[in-house]
Design a protein around this motif. Sequence first.
Motif, short mmCIF file in Angstrom:
data_model
loop_
_atom_site.label_atom_id
_atom_site.label_comp_id
_atom_site.label_asym_id
_atom_site.label_seq_id
_atom_site.Cartn_x
_atom_site.Cartn_y
_atom_site.Cartn_z
N PRO A 131 -9.30 8.03 -4.85
CA PRO A 131 -10.30 8.70 -4.00
C PRO A 131 -10.28 10.21 -4.16
O PRO A 131 -9.31 10.80 -4.63
N ARG B 2 -7.27 12.74 -3.42
CA ARG B 2 -6.01 12.02 -3.67
C ARG B 2 -5.60 11.05 -2.57
O ARG B 2 -5.23 9.92 -2.84
N ARG B 3 -5.57 11.52 -1.31
CA ARG B 3 -5.29 10.61 -0.20
C ARG B 3 -4.02 9.77 -0.38
O ARG B 3 -4.02 8.55 -0.24
N LEU B 4 -2.91 10.46 -0.69
CA LEU B 4 -1.64 9.75 -0.82
C LEU B 4 -1.07 9.40 0.54
O LEU B 4 -1.54 9.89 1.56
N PHE B 5 -0.05 8.55 0.55
CA PHE B 5 0.71 8.33 1.77
C PHE B 5 1.79 9.41 1.81
O PHE B 5 2.90 9.24 1.31
N GLY B 6 1.42 10.56 2.37
CA GLY B 6 2.20 11.78 2.20
C GLY B 6 3.61 11.70 2.73
O GLY B 6 4.52 12.30 2.17
N GLY B 7 3.83 10.96 3.81
CA GLY B 7 5.16 10.88 4.41
C GLY B 7 6.07 9.88 3.71
O GLY B 7 7.25 9.79 4.02
N LEU B 8 5.52 9.13 2.79
CA LEU B 8 6.32 8.13 2.08
C LEU B 8 6.73 8.67 0.71
O LEU B 8 6.17 9.63 0.20
N ASP C 24 7.51 4.50 -2.96
CA ASP C 24 6.78 3.72 -1.96
C ASP C 24 5.28 3.74 -2.25
O ASP C 24 4.60 2.72 -2.18
N GLU D 177 4.65 1.49 -5.21
CA GLU D 177 4.78 0.06 -4.88
C GLU D 177 3.64 -0.43 -4.02
O GLU D 177 3.15 -1.55 -4.19
N LEU D 178 3.21 0.42 -3.08
CA LEU D 178 2.10 0.01 -2.22
C LEU D 178 0.81 -0.16 -3.02
O LEU D 178 -0.05 -0.96 -2.67
N GLY D 179 0.70 0.60 -4.12
CA GLY D 179 -0.48 0.45 -4.98
C GLY D 179 -0.61 -0.95 -5.55
O GLY D 179 -1.69 -1.37 -5.94
N ARG E 191 -0.57 5.35 -8.67
CA ARG E 191 -0.71 4.34 -7.62
C ARG E 191 -1.88 3.41 -7.94
O ARG E 191 -1.78 2.20 -7.75
#
Lengths: 243, 290
Positions: free
Chosen positions: A85, A88-94, A98, A101-103, A150
């Motif tokens: 997107p 970027r919209r990463l899971f910044g706190g992870l 992580d 893997e979530l990807g 990801r």
Amino acid sequence: MSDFLRIQDVSVAYGDIQALWDVSLNVEEGEIVALIGPNGAGKTTLMRAVAGLNPLKSGGIHLGDKALHTLRAHQIAEQGVILVPEGRRLFGGLSVLDNLELGAYSKRARQVRAETLKLVYELFPLLADRKLQRANTMSGGQQQMLAIGRALMGVPRLLMLDEPSLGLGPLVVESIFETIKRMNDQGVTVFLVEQNAWQALELAHRAYILEQGRIAGTGLAQELLRDDRVKQAYLGISPAAEV
Amino acid sequence: MSAFMQTLVWGIFAGAIYGIAAMGLALVFGVLKILNIAHGELVMLGGYVGFWAFTALGWDPFLALILVIPATFVLGIVLDRVIYRYVVRLWGEEKIKNSLLVSFGLGLVLSNLAQWVFTGDERSVQPSYAGQGLDVYGVLMPYTRLATLGIVLVVTVALHLFLRKTYPGKAILATAEDYESAELAGINIDRVYMLTFALSAALAGIAGQFVTFTYALAPSIGMFWTLKAMIVIVLAGTGSILGALPAGLVLGVVEALSGAYLAQTYKELVGLVIFLLVVIIRPQGLFVRK
Ligand SMILES: Nc1ncnc2c1ncn2[C@@H]1O[C@H](COP(=O)(O)OP(=O)(O)OP(=O)(O)O)[C@@H](O)[C@H]1O
Ligand SMILES: [Mg+2]
């Protein structure tokens, strides 16, 4: 020639404001197709519609024989249509790991997660070195690599990228475009939105021009690079001066 | 000195229950982005499950947790399917208004239902060992309270490990951070919301079971627990889930100390004063680094 991604007469509205008007385009298997256009043209809206984040007002989106517009976003990911997107919209706190893997959360991708992870680390060795680092502590360029990594973890058949060069320095942009090229060489079909029209057209096979929510032109990327109107509107200065 | 220590210890014991009640509220707040006003009613219902297990089955109140936890977990699933999943999908202002109204209404319905089924009588559970405990240099520590504190710690660590180390747990954290990115990654966020709500209800249920032998159980206690949990999540910093435990302990201790050294009537007020102070001076919460 068999159609791969087929977008047909798609209209999308945000409340009363219509952002896309009967947009039709297609992407063939193995291609890199660029979508260029000015700010606010609706490029992000179209990408999000394909990914299932924006509902259609009318029209249809198909991948091969499969209708995508009736699926929810995570089911579209399961089909191998993966969006990186805008912003970027990463899971910044992870951690980096992580995020990767979530990807691969979809069933299809999860089965080959370990192998895919190896491939992503080969492509971006930097991510392997920083796998335990929190995503939001990395630089912009590193974050964009992670965002692409990801997406690759989802084992894309169609990889969509919304302005991957946004806010990045020229060297990083170059390396990201090289990666996209490499992915494509390995068989991943790419659908790319870029402000940076010159670089996008250099990379892509074909391109569409979106203006005010409508398709305003299309053609082979090399031809568009020489087109006077495109030169003036999207390439600004003469291409020769850019190199 | 020993009187002071005793007050401190009572505060810690009370705070442990605040902490676990608030953890459930924080979970739903952080992931579904809903302030569930009916959370206290879930505490109350969990308490009645435990009360029933004690009176009808003759189960020890700690053993009863193996019934309370699944019962409230399932109740959470049902409430999510029937009510909350429609609210989660709303947007902006509409989501804020509707979630508050719907959960407030649900709270009223649940407490009235409980009134009808269980009557308004105050209940409590007294295991045979209720009066026994340790005497540490004159400071009394009842076994029930020690066990409560121990279970709260274990549950907190287990929740931490679940969220940080397991795939579904990470999906919950990912959804909390950016639900659209989570969907793009292939996560079915509808399921994530359901699981999260069920976990929250189970945490409320555990708190409710502790209420049965620590405080009085009645259909009307819901709002009290929602309020305590709200104060705690503001102290912890909204967005911090596990921070609810230390924040709960702080509230418990401050209440106990002010009850002992100011006046019993100030006890309830003190929590609200801290609440206001934190909102004004440190809105990110006590336990969140900015
Ligand atoms: N969430 C939204 N709510 C209302 N209108 C929106 C929303 N998102 C986009 N729009 C509007 O839809 C139109 C298309 O926006 P979109 O973001 O798709 O353009 P874009 O081509 O991606 O632009 P940019 O190059 O700036 O990224 C714009 O007029 C924008 O203001
Ligand atoms: Mg855009």
